[in-house]
Design an enzyme around this catalytic site. Structure first.
Site, PDB file in Angstrom:
ATOM      1  N   GLY A  88       0.832  -1.190   0.000  1.00  0.00           N
ATOM      2  CA  GLY A  88       0.000   0.000   0.000  1.00  0.00           C
ATOM      3  C   GLY A  88       0.867   1.239   0.000  1.00  0.00           C
ATOM      4  N   VAL A 147       2.733  -5.612   3.635  1.00  0.00           N
ATOM      5  CA  VAL A 147       2.219  -6.667   4.496  1.00  0.00           C
ATOM      6  C   VAL A 147       2.905  -7.985   4.137  1.00  0.00           C
ATOM      7  CG1 VAL A 147       0.166  -7.877   5.315  1.00  0.00           C
ATOM      8  CG2 VAL A 147      -0.007  -5.480   4.619  1.00  0.00           C
ATOM      9  N   LYS A 196       2.091  -6.078   9.185  1.00  0.00           N
ATOM     10  CA  LYS A 196       1.960  -4.830   8.421  1.00  0.00           C
ATOM     11  C   LYS A 196       3.061  -3.873   8.859  1.00  0.00           C
ATOM     12  CE  LYS A 196      -1.350  -1.110   7.456  1.00  0.00           C
ATOM     13  NZ  LYS A 196      -2.742  -0.635   7.716  1.00  0.00           N
ATOM     14  N   ASP A 230     -12.040   4.176   5.087  1.00  0.00           N
ATOM     15  CA  ASP A 230     -11.375   3.669   3.872  1.00  0.00           C
ATOM     16  C   ASP A 230     -11.884   2.271   3.524  1.00  0.00           C
ATOM     17  OD1 ASP A 230      -9.707   3.752   1.686  1.00  0.00           O
ATOM     18  OD2 ASP A 230      -7.923   3.132   2.781  1.00  0.00           O
TER      19      ASP A 230
END
Length: 989
Positions: free
Chosen positions: A700, A705, A721, A823
């Site tokens: 991301g 991750v 993460k 989100d």
């Protein structure tokens, strides 16, 4: 008339004659097609088009010179004069403003721009259209005031300006429209009250100002509307009493005045008036007195809602006359009369064969619950009588299946909580095959809990606590794998051991068996209940040790096993849990009290009444644990020298590393703050094989991750993460997630194992979050990988959507403070082995009503395509924004189209793509992969499936609508999705 004389034979004269004839005929033709009036209309239409800035569906492409304007899309002309009489451009996604040249369409009779995105003021020139009969401008973003010169539209019959941003008051000039029968002004920002002069419009049939802050009283003059059918003024801040003149409106079908401040009582004797009434909504006011018996005469009534008033006295309505009634909502009133027959009105409900909802919560009823409650409609889905003072035996007729009456087979919600009901539960409860939620707590019910409840295979919540039940816990109830919300059997007299079948409750969030007489060991199978966030076994006779298998309950937030006979040591795995409350008191535990995790905060746990414990944090005041005596042995001198040298070498290395780190940068405050870390950078490095590419499962903007295993002896996987702290916003994202996971726990939220805030081997700050690994990946993977696209069917999709909706409902309606995710998108929906969905990534979360992590005025809030449109205008994050994201996600999985697909540009959107298919063309937009559900379906099942597909699309459209206030609440979304799940036929796919 032209006299046709013989044509001269000479050639020049003949030629001249034909030229003159052609010119004459041509000019006549042009005059008949485009005289001065036609040219005015043509020009006006082009001006209207010129001020439309977006036409996503190309509806106005036909508005060009190749066609006569009477043949343009949405335009009709009169046959005689070829003048524009009709312009209808509704629901086309058009954006722009309305040209004043509309006032030049002097023959216009119908004009509709409803459900588009027009903005700016409504041009006053519309008042020039004295032939206009219908004007629909609703569902746009027009602002300013209602034009006063609309009074010039003397023939206007229907006017819809609802769902805009209009301000000011209703102008007096509206009263000059003597032919007006339909006036809709709802969902604007109008003030100034409902003006009395509106009563002069005696032709009025439908009037709506719903959801406007108009204020004031209801004028008595509205009683002049003898033709009125619909009166909609809910949420208008109205006060005073309902004028008596309103009750003379004998044609009234919809009378809606919810959420005002109305006072006074309803008149008792108004004869046969309101005989056409279908909907009566006076809920959320301050009305008093009894409910009048004349409501019995409203034979066409479908919905009666009097919730949250101060009505009192005996309920005397004869419901047997209301054969079409579907919903009765009378909760939060004072109907209790202390008369022996005050509940007899239930008898009259047996003729209400269409009744779907019966809500009688907190009505202060005091009578005996009559057996006739078992004769209610077989359509009944919702039955709530909790919070009264009902007594007597629970009717044995509930759930029975007599040949003619009372099957209640569609009942989904049944609540008789907080009454004085006694006697035994009937076995016939097991016949309620559609039941989702059963609440009978805080009564005086006795006997054994019927095992037939195990037949309710869709049950998600069961609360029988605070009664007098005896016997053992029925094994079939513990085998209800559908139970996901709560199972509460506490405060009864249950005995025996806890059956090993408890391990079948893999989806259960809360289990409470406290204050019974349960004995034996805590079964190891309890460790299979991996979704538990709350577990209470308090006040029983359990003995033995806490089974090691409970180490798998990593999502526990509350654990209470106090007041039992448990022994042995306190297991160390409790240190790894993110417990907020732990009660181990009054058992027989021994040995050292741990000091990490919840044990680091003396106020978060209790160990009272365990006399053989030692150690722990200083605040406990326990004695120090005695060191275990070791057999003394003389070590050779060379061993001692090696140990000393090794220690000195280690100290020198550590000092060097510390100096090197200090020279690079000052110590991280976060690392000092989080000095009680449960996991180190080195452990995570090892667990992920050095954060290798082969272990990488996601990337991301702010993190990567990795898959990993924390313990070599345990094959349990985790997802690590790792935050990219060099990227702006990464550290804030980390703090938001930590804050979120400290406050929320739900079976459909991704479970966090631990966090790490440390230093890597180069001396740089390192932050990571460790989650339970989701072996089925993300919803995005299933939608957009080649092997996944053909495998998600409609039933799986519906289950996933219901899981996500349940998580959002928890965040929005059951968390304190309220949590906005911020989100929601397919890549943040993770799936476990059983395809149960878990919502993750709270890096943009916001906690409403707190000062934690408030939004700044700039920066990204969400992901393009899923972010609510109001965020782009600077609005604060709200739960409505999450609802919009959910709507986009739902429409994406149902249509197979991303919100950012190339076809959605220039005003066209996924929302409009789906909404235009409702109600009749839904099958045109459904993803073909979903339709494999039809395989093997009979015609009747296929029809049910199509209805369910349409209902699902409708939910997505309702969630993604603009403005935000119109979006569906997540609690309602959960209810609708569960209804769809229950409606879907059982088809092998």
């Amino acid at each position: 008339m032209i006299s046709m004389q013989p044509i001269p034979s000479s050639s020049p004269m003949r030629f001249l004659f034909y030229v003159i004839l052609v010119i004459f005929l041509t000019s006549t033709s042009i005059s008949s097609s485009y005289d001065g009036g036609n040219e005015t209309d043509h020009h006006a239409l082009l001006k209207i088009k010129s001020m439309i800035t977006r036409d996503p569906y190309g509806a106005l492409t036909s508005w060009n010179t190749s066609l006569h304007f009477c043949d343009w899309y949405g335009v009709k002309c009169g046959k005689r004069h070829r003048r524009v009489t009709f312009v209808a451009l509704q629901s086309l996604g058009l954006e722009g403003s309305l040209s004043p040249h509309v006032g030049n369409l002097s023959f216009l009779r119908v004009f509709s721009l409803a459900n588009n995105s027009f903005q700016g003021a409504i041009p006053h020139e519309i008042g020039n259209l004295n032939r206009l009969t219908i004007l629909y401008l609703g569902a746009n973003t027009f602002n300013g005031v209602i034009p006063t010169n609309l009074s010039g539209c003397l023939n206007l019959q229907k006017l819809d300006l609802s769902r805009n941003k209009l301000v000011g008051s209703i102008p007096k000039e509206i009263s000059f429209l003597s032919k007006l029968s339909f006036l809709s002004l709802g969902l604007n920002k109008l003030t100034g009250g409902i003006p009395p002069f509106l009563g002069n419009i005696t032709s009025m049939e439908t009037f709506s100002v719903v959801r406007n802050p108009v204020g004031g009283i209801i004028p008595d003059t509205l009683g002049n509307w003898k033709k009125l059918v619909g009166f909609h003024s809910g949420g208008c801040n109205l006060s005073g009493s309902i004028p008596h003149s309103i009750y003379n409106l004998s044609l009234l079908a919809n009378f809606i005045l919810f959420e005002n401040q109305l006072t006074g009582s309803l008149p008792r004797g108004i004869g046969a008036m309101f005989s056409h009434l279908e909907i009566l909504e006076l809920n959320y006011n301050q009305l008093t007195g009894p409910l009048p018996s004349w409501i019995s005469n409203c034979s066409k009534l479908r919905g009666l809602d009097m919730t949250d008033n101060m009505f009192s006295g005996k309920l005397t309505i004869d419901f047997s006359k209301l054969g079409d009634i579907e919903g009765i909502y009378l909760s939060f009133n004072n109907f209790g009369s202390s008369e022996a027959d005050e509940m007899n009105f239930i008898d009259s409900l047996k003729n209400c064969t269409k009744l779907d909802d019966l809500d009688l919560v907190f009505c202060k009823f005091q009578g005996v619950l009559p057996r006739s409650i078992g004769n209610l409609s077989d359509q009944l889905r919702y039955l709530a009588l909790y919070g009264n003072n009902l007594h007597g035996n629970l009717p044995t007729s509930i759930g029975s299946i007599p040949s003619t009456i009372g099957k209640l087979q569609k009942l989904q919600y049944f609540d008789l909580t907080e009454n004085q009901l006694s006697g035994q539960l009937p076995d016939a409860l097991g016949n309620l095959s559609s039941l989702l939620e059963l609440y009978l707590f805080s009564n005086k019910l006795e006997g054994v809990i019927p095992s037939s409840i195990g037949n309710c295979r869709h049950l998600i919540a069961l609360q029988l606590d605070d009664n007098k039940f005896t016997g053992k816990i029925p094994q079939p109830i513990l085998q209800l794998s559908s139970l996901s919300m709560i199972l509460n059997l506490s405060q009864n007299n249950l005995f025996g051991s806890l059956p090993t079948e408890v391990g079948d409750l893999k989806m259960l969030t809360a289990l409470d068996l406290s204050y019974n007489n349960l004995s034996g060991n805590i079964p190891s199978s309890l460790g299979s209940c991996g979704s538990l966030t709350s577990l209470s076994l308090k006040g029983n006779l359990f003995q033995g040790m806490i089974p090691p298998s409970l180490s798998s309950l990593k999502g526990l937030v509350e654990l209470d096993i106090s007041h039992n006979n448990l022994s042995r040591q306190i297991p160390r795995f409790l240190e790894r849990f993110l417990l907020e409350y732990l009660n181990l008191s009054y058992n027989d535990f021994e040995g050292e009290v741990p000091q990490l995790g919840v044990f680091a905060n003396a106020s978060a746990f209790s160990i009272l009444g365990n006399s053989r414990l030692c150690g722990g944090v200083v605040e406990l005041g326990l004695p120090k644990c005695k060191e275990t005596k070791k057999h003394k042995e003389k070590f050779p001198v060379f061993v001692i020298i090696i140990l000393i040298a090794s220690s000195l070498f280690t100290i020198i290395c550590l000092a060097y590393a510390w100096c090197k780190k200090k020279s690079k940068s000052r110590p991280s405050q976060s690392s000092m703050r989080d000095r009680f870390l449960k996991i180190s950078y080195a452990q995570l490095l090892k667990a992920t094989n050095g954060f290798s590419e082969t272990n990488l499962i996601g990337n991301g903007g702010l993190s990567s991750v990795y898959k990993g295993a924390l313990n070599e002896d345990d094959d349990t996987l985790v997802a690590v993460k790792v935050l990219r702290l060099q990227n702006r916003g990464a550290e804030r994202s980390f703090m938001r997630e930590c804050e979120a996971w400290r406050n929320i726990r739900h079976r459909n939220l991704l479970r966090i194992v631990t966090s790490c805030s440390s230093i890597d081997f180069q001396g740089n700050d390192f932050k990571a979050l460790v989650y339970e690994f989701m072996p089925k990946g993300s919803l995005h993977d299933w939608l957009y990988t080649s092997e996944g696209t053909s495998r998600l069917n409609y039933i799986q999709i519906t289950n996933i959507l219901a899981d996500v909706a349940s998580a959002l409902d928890y965040l929005h309606n059951h968390c304190v403070p309220i949590v906005v995710h911020g989100d929601l998108k397919p890549s943040n929906i993770l799936l476990d082995d059983e395809m149960v969905a878990h919502v993750g990534d709270f890096g943009l979360a916001r906690f409403l009503g707190t000062t934690s992590y408030q939004n700044s005025s700039t920066g990204i809030r969400g992901t393009i395509g899923y972010t609510a449109p109001e965020y782009g205008l600077g609005s604060d994050m709200t739960t409505n924004g999450d609802v919009y994201s959910f709507g986009m996600l739902l429409l994406e999985v149902m249509t197979g189209k991303k919100p950012t697909d190339d076809i959605f540009n220039e005003g066209h959107s996924l929302h409009k793509f789906a909404s235009m298919a409702l109600p009749d063309r839904v099958m045109d937009v459904i993803d073909l992969n979903i339709l494999n559900i039809y395989q093997g379906a009979c015609e009747a099942d296929a029809q049910k499936i199509e209805e369910c597909l349409a209902s699902t699309i409708k939910i997505g459209v309702s969630c993604s609508v603009d403005p935000p206030a119109l979006r569906m609440n997540m609690e309602k979304v959960v209810h609708e999705l569960r209804r769809i799940q229950n409606t879907l036929p059982n088809i092998e796919i």
